[in-house]
Design a protein around this motif. Structure first.
Motif, PDB file in Angstrom:
ATOM      1  N   ALA A 129     -42.800 -75.344  46.804  1.00  0.00           N
ATOM      2  CA  ALA A 129     -41.816 -74.605  46.010  1.00  0.00           C
ATOM      3  C   ALA A 129     -41.514 -73.227  46.580  1.00  0.00           C
ATOM      4  O   ALA A 129     -40.843 -72.428  45.917  1.00  0.00           O
ATOM      5  CB  ALA A 129     -42.316 -74.463  44.572  1.00  0.00           C
ATOM      6  N   SER A 133     -44.627 -80.573  41.594  1.00  0.00           N
ATOM      7  CA  SER A 133     -44.257 -80.065  40.278  1.00  0.00           C
ATOM      8  C   SER A 133     -43.074 -79.112  40.375  1.00  0.00           C
ATOM      9  O   SER A 133     -42.853 -78.456  41.391  1.00  0.00           O
ATOM     10  CB  SER A 133     -45.442 -79.336  39.641  1.00  0.00           C
ATOM     11  OG  SER A 133     -45.868 -78.277  40.480  1.00  0.00           O
ATOM     12  N   ARG A 134     -42.295 -79.033  39.311  1.00  0.00           N
ATOM     13  CA  ARG A 134     -41.139 -78.139  39.270  1.00  0.00           C
ATOM     14  C   ARG A 134     -41.602 -76.737  38.890  1.00  0.00           C
ATOM     15  O   ARG A 134     -42.269 -76.538  37.871  1.00  0.00           O
ATOM     16  CB  ARG A 134     -40.109 -78.646  38.262  1.00  0.00           C
ATOM     17  CG  ARG A 134     -38.814 -77.843  38.275  1.00  0.00           C
ATOM     18  CD  ARG A 134     -37.761 -78.478  37.404  1.00  0.00           C
ATOM     19  NE  ARG A 134     -37.393 -79.813  37.862  1.00  0.00           N
ATOM     20  CZ  ARG A 134     -36.562 -80.063  38.869  1.00  0.00           C
ATOM     21  NH1 ARG A 134     -36.017 -79.059  39.532  1.00  0.00           N
ATOM     22  NH2 ARG A 134     -36.293 -81.300  39.224  1.00  0.00           N
ATOM     23  N   PRO A 183     -35.749 -73.599  39.040  1.00  0.00           N
ATOM     24  CA  PRO A 183     -34.660 -74.526  38.673  1.00  0.00           C
ATOM     25  C   PRO A 183     -34.326 -75.551  39.744  1.00  0.00           C
ATOM     26  O   PRO A 183     -33.868 -76.651  39.423  1.00  0.00           O
ATOM     27  CB  PRO A 183     -33.468 -73.579  38.435  1.00  0.00           C
ATOM     28  CG  PRO A 183     -34.067 -72.252  38.157  1.00  0.00           C
ATOM     29  CD  PRO A 183     -35.323 -72.194  38.960  1.00  0.00           C
ATOM     30  N   ARG A 184     -34.567 -75.209  41.017  1.00  0.00           N
ATOM     31  CA  ARG A 184     -34.160 -76.108  42.098  1.00  0.00           C
ATOM     32  C   ARG A 184     -35.340 -76.507  42.991  1.00  0.00           C
ATOM     33  O   ARG A 184     -35.161 -76.805  44.168  1.00  0.00           O
ATOM     34  CB  ARG A 184     -33.051 -75.451  42.931  1.00  0.00           C
ATOM     35  CG  ARG A 184     -31.810 -75.119  42.117  1.00  0.00           C
ATOM     36  CD  ARG A 184     -30.752 -74.417  42.943  1.00  0.00           C
ATOM     37  NE  ARG A 184     -30.226 -75.272  44.003  1.00  0.00           N
ATOM     38  CZ  ARG A 184     -29.297 -74.875  44.879  1.00  0.00           C
ATOM     39  NH1 ARG A 184     -28.825 -73.645  44.814  1.00  0.00           N
ATOM     40  NH2 ARG A 184     -28.868 -75.691  45.807  1.00  0.00           N
ATOM     41  N   THR A 185     -36.529 -76.529  42.423  1.00  0.00           N
ATOM     42  CA  THR A 185     -37.697 -76.970  43.189  1.00  0.00           C
ATOM     43  C   THR A 185     -37.506 -78.400  43.686  1.00  0.00           C
ATOM     44  O   THR A 185     -37.042 -79.268  42.940  1.00  0.00           O
ATOM     45  CB  THR A 185     -38.967 -76.925  42.317  1.00  0.00           C
ATOM     46  OG1 THR A 185     -39.127 -75.618  41.780  1.00  0.00           O
ATOM     47  CG2 THR A 185     -40.203 -77.278  43.140  1.00  0.00           C
ATOM     48  N   THR A 222     -38.628 -81.908  44.240  1.00  0.00           N
ATOM     49  CA  THR A 222     -39.662 -82.733  43.604  1.00  0.00           C
ATOM     50  C   THR A 222     -39.711 -84.148  44.180  1.00  0.00           C
ATOM     51  O   THR A 222     -40.528 -84.953  43.733  1.00  0.00           O
ATOM     52  CB  THR A 222     -39.427 -82.813  42.086  1.00  0.00           C
ATOM     53  OG1 THR A 222     -38.115 -83.342  41.840  1.00  0.00           O
ATOM     54  CG2 THR A 222     -39.549 -81.435  41.445  1.00  0.00           C
ATOM     55  N   GLU A 239     -36.110 -72.098  44.114  1.00  0.00           N
ATOM     56  CA  GLU A 239     -37.162 -73.119  44.062  1.00  0.00           C
ATOM     57  C   GLU A 239     -38.455 -72.571  43.478  1.00  0.00           C
ATOM     58  O   GLU A 239     -39.247 -73.309  42.894  1.00  0.00           O
ATOM     59  CB  GLU A 239     -37.398 -73.686  45.471  1.00  0.00           C
ATOM     60  CG  GLU A 239     -36.192 -74.461  45.988  1.00  0.00           C
ATOM     61  CD  GLU A 239     -36.272 -74.741  47.472  1.00  0.00           C
ATOM     62  OE1 GLU A 239     -37.348 -75.177  47.934  1.00  0.00           O
ATOM     63  OE2 GLU A 239     -35.258 -74.525  48.184  1.00  0.00           O
ATOM     64  N   SER A 240     -38.681 -71.257  43.617  1.00  0.00           N
ATOM     65  CA  SER A 240     -39.883 -70.640  43.056  1.00  0.00           C
ATOM     66  C   SER A 240     -39.608 -69.838  41.796  1.00  0.00           C
ATOM     67  O   SER A 240     -40.510 -69.598  40.995  1.00  0.00           O
ATOM     68  CB  SER A 240     -40.548 -69.728  44.099  1.00  0.00           C
ATOM     69  OG  SER A 240     -39.688 -68.644  44.434  1.00  0.00           O
TER      70      SER A 240
END
Length: 264
Positions: A146, A171-172, A175-177, A179, A202-203
């Motif tokens: 992430a 894991s998320r 919002p844009r991690t 997966t 992503e983080s």
């Protein structure tokens, strides 16, 4: 029984792993303690005396503890392992001037991180002006998949590192991690080709990041450096070359430091 399997001690005790008990025994030695006896270790840790005696004997066998009469002290093996861990500190010391220059040039928050299993550990953070809130902190951890630094590190690491990340679960975090393992693989291939990793929310929400790995002697990355800022306030792709150049500069400095220490 393996050291990581959970045991139960006397009736009524909560299950406690052998690893945790070994950690507690080592931590029982204070800054001024040269040696301690079994009774004192029992008192300080709350571990049953019979268990302390058994673990102390096993720890002596692998060099974690050394016998001094009826007492024991920390062993040479711990010193050797500590020296290996100190290499991360030396990376930070070498990298710090370059990180400061990168922050000055980009006005963004600059990170230095290392890979530990499925996570990254942040060893230095230099906040930029008007920096966004970031979930990272010095000594803190985030899932490698992430983060920009995590992806930069994974792209240059052996396949086992990627497998460990997938096994831990993608894991998320933001919002844009990413997966999906397939999508992560595709990104890592691009990163391995270009030497630059990008992250967009992503983080954390609203955060963009660009990262590049620090490698020495064609081995796995020893660290990664990144610059992070607000999406919309920073053109992260324009910052990318500066981050990559910083990583290369740290690599050269580490190589030169290693050459000096070995007399090459």
């Amino acid at each position: 029984m393996s050291p990581v399997e959970r045991n139960t001690s006397s009736a009524g005790d909560e299950p406690t792993s052998v690893v945790r008990r070994i950690s507690d025994l080592l931590a029982a030695f204070g800054p001024t303690d040269t040696t301690l006896g079994v009774n004192e270790l029992t008192r300080r840790t709350g571990i049953p005396k019979a268990t302390v005696s058994r673990l102390v004997k096993e720890m002596e066998g692998v060099g974690f503890l050394e016998r001094s009469g009826v007492k024991v002290g920390l062993g040479l093996r711990l010193f050797e392992l500590g020296e290996r861990a100190s290499r991360r500190r030396s990376v930070r010391e070498v990298a710090l001037p370059f990180l400061a220059d990168l922050r000055e040039a980009t006005r963004q928050t600059v990170h230095l991180a290392v890979l530990d299993g499925a996570e990254v550990v942040y060893v230095e953070i230099l906040p930029g002006r008007d920096a966004p809130w970031l979930p990272s902190g010095v000594g803190g951890r985030l899932p490698a998949h992430a983060t920009g630094v995590g992806k930069a590190l994974l792209a240059g690491s052996p396949p086992a590192a990627f497998e460990a990340v997938v096994a831990a679960g993608l894991s998320r975090v933001g919002p844009r991690t990413i997966t999906a393992p397939g999508a992560l693989v595709r990104q890592l291939r691009r990163i391995a080709s270009t030497g630059i990793a990008y992250e967009h929310e992503e983080s954390a929400p609203g955060v963009a990041c660009v990262a590049s790995a620090v490698r020495v002697d064609d081995g796995p990355p020893v660290a990664a450096v990144s610059a992070s800022g607000w999406i919309g306030k920073v053109d992260i792709r324009r910052v990318g070359p500066a981050v990559h150049t910083t990583a290369l500069s740290i690599t050269r400095a580490l190589t030169e430091a290693g050459d000096r220490s070995t007399g090459r």
